[in-house]
Scaffold this motif. Structure first.
Motif, short mmCIF file in Angstrom:
data_model
loop_
_atom_site.label_atom_id
_atom_site.label_comp_id
_atom_site.label_asym_id
_atom_site.label_seq_id
_atom_site.Cartn_x
_atom_site.Cartn_y
_atom_site.Cartn_z
N LYS A 196 33.05 -28.43 -0.46
CA LYS A 196 32.32 -28.54 -1.72
C LYS A 196 31.45 -29.80 -1.78
CE LYS A 196 35.89 -28.16 -4.47
NZ LYS A 196 36.67 -28.06 -5.73
N GLY A 197 31.43 -30.57 -0.69
CA GLY A 197 30.63 -31.79 -0.67
C GLY A 197 31.25 -32.92 -1.45
N GLU A 198 32.54 -32.81 -1.78
CA GLU A 198 33.21 -33.80 -2.61
C GLU A 198 34.13 -34.72 -1.81
OE1 GLU A 198 35.29 -31.40 -5.41
OE2 GLU A 198 33.50 -30.95 -6.61
N TRP A 199 34.18 -34.52 -0.49
CA TRP A 199 35.09 -35.34 0.31
C TRP A 199 34.69 -36.81 0.26
CZ3 TRP A 199 33.38 -37.85 4.84
CH2 TRP A 199 34.37 -38.59 5.51
N MET A 200 33.39 -37.08 0.39
CA MET A 200 32.90 -38.46 0.33
C MET A 200 31.57 -38.46 -0.39
SD MET A 200 33.57 -41.62 1.13
CE MET A 200 34.85 -41.49 2.39
N LYS A 201 31.55 -38.99 -1.61
CA LYS A 201 30.34 -38.99 -2.42
C LYS A 201 29.28 -39.91 -1.81
CE LYS A 201 31.76 -36.31 -5.81
NZ LYS A 201 31.10 -35.04 -6.13
N GLY A 202 28.03 -39.48 -1.91
CA GLY A 202 26.92 -40.31 -1.49
C GLY A 202 26.37 -39.99 -0.12
N LEU A 203 27.10 -39.21 0.69
CA LEU A 203 26.61 -38.89 2.02
C LEU A 203 25.71 -37.67 2.03
CD1 LEU A 203 29.79 -39.60 4.19
CD2 LEU A 203 27.75 -41.02 3.94
N LEU A 204 25.79 -36.85 0.98
CA LEU A 204 24.89 -35.70 0.84
C LEU A 204 23.95 -35.96 -0.33
CD1 LEU A 204 27.33 -32.65 1.26
CD2 LEU A 204 25.60 -33.44 2.88
N PRO A 205 22.72 -35.44 -0.27
CA PRO A 205 21.80 -35.61 -1.41
C PRO A 205 22.32 -34.94 -2.67
CG PRO A 205 20.62 -34.87 0.56
CD PRO A 205 22.08 -34.77 0.87
N GLN A 206 23.11 -33.88 -2.51
CA GLN A 206 23.66 -33.17 -3.66
C GLN A 206 25.04 -33.72 -4.01
OE1 GLN A 206 22.80 -31.67 -0.73
NE2 GLN A 206 20.80 -30.84 -1.24
N SER A 207 25.35 -33.77 -5.28
CA SER A 207 26.66 -34.25 -5.71
C SER A 207 27.74 -33.20 -5.52
CB SER A 207 26.61 -34.67 -7.18
OG SER A 207 26.22 -33.58 -8.00
N ARG A 208 27.35 -31.95 -5.48
CA ARG A 208 28.29 -30.85 -5.30
C ARG A 208 27.56 -29.70 -4.63
NH1 ARG A 208 33.22 -29.23 -7.90
NH2 ARG A 208 33.54 -26.98 -7.82
N VAL A 209 28.25 -29.01 -3.73
CA VAL A 209 27.65 -27.92 -2.96
C VAL A 209 28.55 -26.69 -3.07
CG1 VAL A 209 26.80 -27.22 -0.68
CG2 VAL A 209 26.66 -29.61 -1.36
N ARG A 210 27.96 -25.52 -2.99
CA ARG A 210 28.76 -24.29 -2.98
C ARG A 210 29.54 -24.20 -1.68
NH1 ARG A 210 24.25 -20.87 -3.56
NH2 ARG A 210 25.20 -19.72 -1.86
N ALA A 211 30.85 -24.03 -1.80
CA ALA A 211 31.70 -23.97 -0.62
C ALA A 211 31.37 -22.76 0.24
CB ALA A 211 33.17 -23.94 -1.03
N ASP A 212 30.99 -21.65 -0.38
CA ASP A 212 30.69 -20.44 0.40
C ASP A 212 29.48 -20.66 1.30
OD1 ASP A 212 29.19 -20.35 -2.19
OD2 ASP A 212 28.29 -18.59 -1.25
N TYR A 213 28.48 -21.44 0.83
CA TYR A 213 27.32 -21.73 1.68
C TYR A 213 27.73 -22.62 2.85
CZ TYR A 213 23.17 -23.82 3.59
OH TYR A 213 22.21 -24.26 4.48
N MET A 214 28.52 -23.64 2.57
CA MET A 214 28.94 -24.56 3.63
C MET A 214 29.68 -23.81 4.73
SD MET A 214 28.12 -27.86 2.91
CE MET A 214 29.37 -29.10 3.17
N VAL A 215 30.61 -22.96 4.35
CA VAL A 215 31.38 -22.20 5.34
C VAL A 215 30.46 -21.26 6.11
CG1 VAL A 215 33.20 -20.49 5.65
CG2 VAL A 215 33.53 -22.39 4.06
N GLN A 216 29.58 -20.59 5.40
CA GLN A 216 28.66 -19.66 6.06
C GLN A 216 27.78 -20.39 7.06
OE1 GLN A 216 25.95 -17.46 3.41
NE2 GLN A 216 24.33 -18.00 4.84
N ARG A 217 27.26 -21.56 6.68
CA ARG A 217 26.36 -22.28 7.57
C ARG A 217 27.12 -22.84 8.77
NH1 ARG A 217 22.07 -21.43 9.81
NH2 ARG A 217 20.86 -23.23 10.49
N ILE A 218 28.34 -23.28 8.57
CA ILE A 218 29.15 -23.76 9.70
C ILE A 218 29.42 -22.62 10.67
CG2 ILE A 218 31.46 -24.60 10.32
CD1 ILE A 218 31.35 -26.31 7.75
N GLN A 219 29.68 -21.44 10.16
CA GLN A 219 29.89 -20.29 11.03
C GLN A 219 28.64 -20.01 11.87
OE1 GLN A 219 30.89 -17.38 8.04
NE2 GLN A 219 33.10 -17.65 8.31
N GLU A 220 27.47 -20.11 11.25
CA GLU A 220 26.22 -19.85 11.97
C GLU A 220 25.94 -20.93 13.01
OE1 GLU A 220 24.07 -17.60 8.17
OE2 GLU A 220 23.54 -19.67 8.70
N LEU A 221 26.19 -22.19 12.64
CA LEU A 221 25.94 -23.28 13.58
C LEU A 221 26.94 -23.28 14.73
CD1 LEU A 221 25.18 -26.14 11.01
CD2 LEU A 221 23.55 -25.11 12.58
N ALA A 222 28.13 -22.76 14.50
CA ALA A 222 29.17 -22.76 15.53
C ALA A 222 28.96 -21.68 16.58
CB ALA A 222 30.55 -22.59 14.89
#
Length: 483
Positions: free
Chosen positions: A288-314
């Protein structure tokens, strides 16, 4: 009615870009305003200057404007520049080109972003501390700096090996955790006769999990309540209850523990369940982009997008689906639109790289401060923020967002900008050494940080060596050291 003289801009005429000079002061002030194109003189402009004195009624004004529009059309036909013969041709430095093209040669996983003219998006001044990073170096300047460090042309091979490292060491093991963490929680709970339903991290399933049905052994009934909360509340309450039970077991007199070492066989099972829940919770926060604040431009991210993109990059072994999106816009497949609300691949991978340094081998259940990663260890790592001005280690490494406000003599800092295209700047010895932007900026900045750690810190970060089995990143720089 005062005299008025102003050129007409025909709605359908391609010649509306041309302005005509006049001798009157009112017209001159209109045509010399900032942002307008240079005045184009035409044979009819002299006549128009005198005719402006005769406009005293609204009808005369309309007639005059119609004549102006007609003469603009004639003039534009004579002065028009022929169209270019090569469409879309341009020259740009490879270091600064902003494109969403994929250089891997594979089929794109996202559609091409339509070209739109939206200058307002990039003219908004950045907030202080976020967008004040130095302008990026040219390709020639960066190559010269690489040569000065003695890492060119080696760094070009390092980039390929770093992409392979991301695939095999970082992304695929993380994807395995994503796919199994919820199962680990349910299996660990089942060993305690606790039935609980947990959905996979980033799944599209509703977050309201099934109520936990507790059927503990008789010896454990006194500390296990029944749960009727939603999923996150269930595992949070379950973990809190298990931690309380573990603390109660540890607080028993040592004499009794020595006399009956196997007194409570549920202690290791409870610890296993606590570890599984902790890992699942931190993994969920990471997605959700909440593990460490400030490292992403967004304060919160959709978890489903993150998982989907990691699957594609992997997929594959080389991050073949990695895309450099210079505009900062990401294609949201779920909502079928381009958006700035999701992190680019560059921001996402740097964010995950930081998390991996904090939790080597993705041991998310281990508290980073409980082992060699404590801030008091050798060459500590600071993420998101710098250490206090009045209390900082002799040597440390930091990855932050925005310009570092303080540069200590023994610090090496990687600063990532939030603007698009993203700029990554590397500082050491109290000054900026590199400012990178473009397709290879992510890889080069990580490689420079690792090289600096190897040369200036003995290869040790957070008390761990870059060549250790936990990180295993040294072979990227020194393949001959690989076992």
């Amino acid at each position: 009615m005062n005299s008025v003289a102003t050129p007409s801009r025909s709605q359908g005429s391609p010649s509306s870009l041309y302005f005509v000079p006049a001798s009157t002061s009112a017209l001159s002030s209109l045509q010399t305003s900032p942002g307008q194109e240079p005045v184009v003189k035409t044979p009819w402009s002299i006549k128009r200057a005198s005719s402006t004195k005769e406009i005293i009624t609204e009808e005369q004004l309309e007639k005059f404007l119609a004549e102006v529009d007609e003469k603009i059309t004639e003039s534009a036909g004579k002065l028009a520049t022929p169209p270019p013969t090569i469409s879309g041709f341009g020259i740009a430095s490879p270091n600064t080109v902003a494109s969403s093209a994929n250089t891997s040669g594979t089929t794109r996983s996202t559609p091409l972003r339509p070209v739109r003219m939206s200058p307002q998006k990039f003219t908004t001044p950045p907030k202080k501390g976020e967008g004040d990073l130095p302008p990026p170096m040219s390709m020639e300047e960066s190559i010269a700096a690489f040569e000065h460090l003695g890492i060119y042309p080696q760094i070009e091979q390092w980039r390929d090996r770093l992409r392979q490292w991301f695939s095999s060491v970082l992304l695929n093991p993380l994807l395995s955790k994503i796919e199994t963490s919820h199962i680990q929680v349910m299996q660990a709970a089942a060993k305690l006769n606790i039935s609980v339903t947990i959905s996979q991290v980033g799944s599209d399933l509703p977050t309201n999990g099934s109520p936990a049905t507790l059927s503990p052994p008789n010896s454990m009934k006194e500390w296990q309540p029944a749960f009727t909360l939603e999923e996150e509340g269930i595992i949070h309450q379950l973990r809190a209850t298990l931690v309380q039970a573990l603390e109660a077991s540890v607080s028993k007199p040592l004499a009794n523990q020595q006399q009956f070492p196997q007194q409570n066989p549920f202690i290791p099972l409870m610890q296993e369940c606590v570890d599984a829940i902790t890992e699942h919770q931190r993994l969920h926060a990471l997605m959700k982009g909440e593990w460490m604040k400030g490292l992403l431009p967004q304060s919160r991210v959709r978890a489903d997008y993150m998982v989907q993109r990691i699957q594609e990059l992997a997929e594959g072994t080389y991050l073949k689906n990695y895309e450099y999106l210079g505009s900062g816009e990401v294609y949201d497949k779920k909502n079928k639109k381009w958006t700035h609300e999701l992190p680019t691949d560059s921001h996402l991978l740097l964010y995950l790289f930081c998390a991996f340094l904090e939790h080597p081998k993705w041991m998310l259940h281990v508290d980073p401060t409980s082992y060699a990663g404590a801030q008091s260890s050798k060459n500590p790592l600071f993420l998101g923020v710098l250490p206090p001005k009045d209390r900082f280690p002799e040597k440390y490494i930091a990855i932050i967002s925005g310009v570092p406000l303080t540069l200590h003599p023994g610090a090496s800092v990687l600063a990532v900008g939030k603007q698009s295209p993203t700029i990554l700047a590397i500082y050491w010895e109290k000054k900026m050494q590199f400012s990178l932007q473009g397709r290879t900026a992510l890889w080069d900045s990580i490689l420079l940080l690792c090289h600096r750690t190897k040369v200036g810190y003995g290869g040790i970060i957070r008390g761990m060596h870059l060549g250790s089995s936990a990180l295993n990143i040294l072979p990227v720089l020194d393949p001959e050291n690989e076992d």
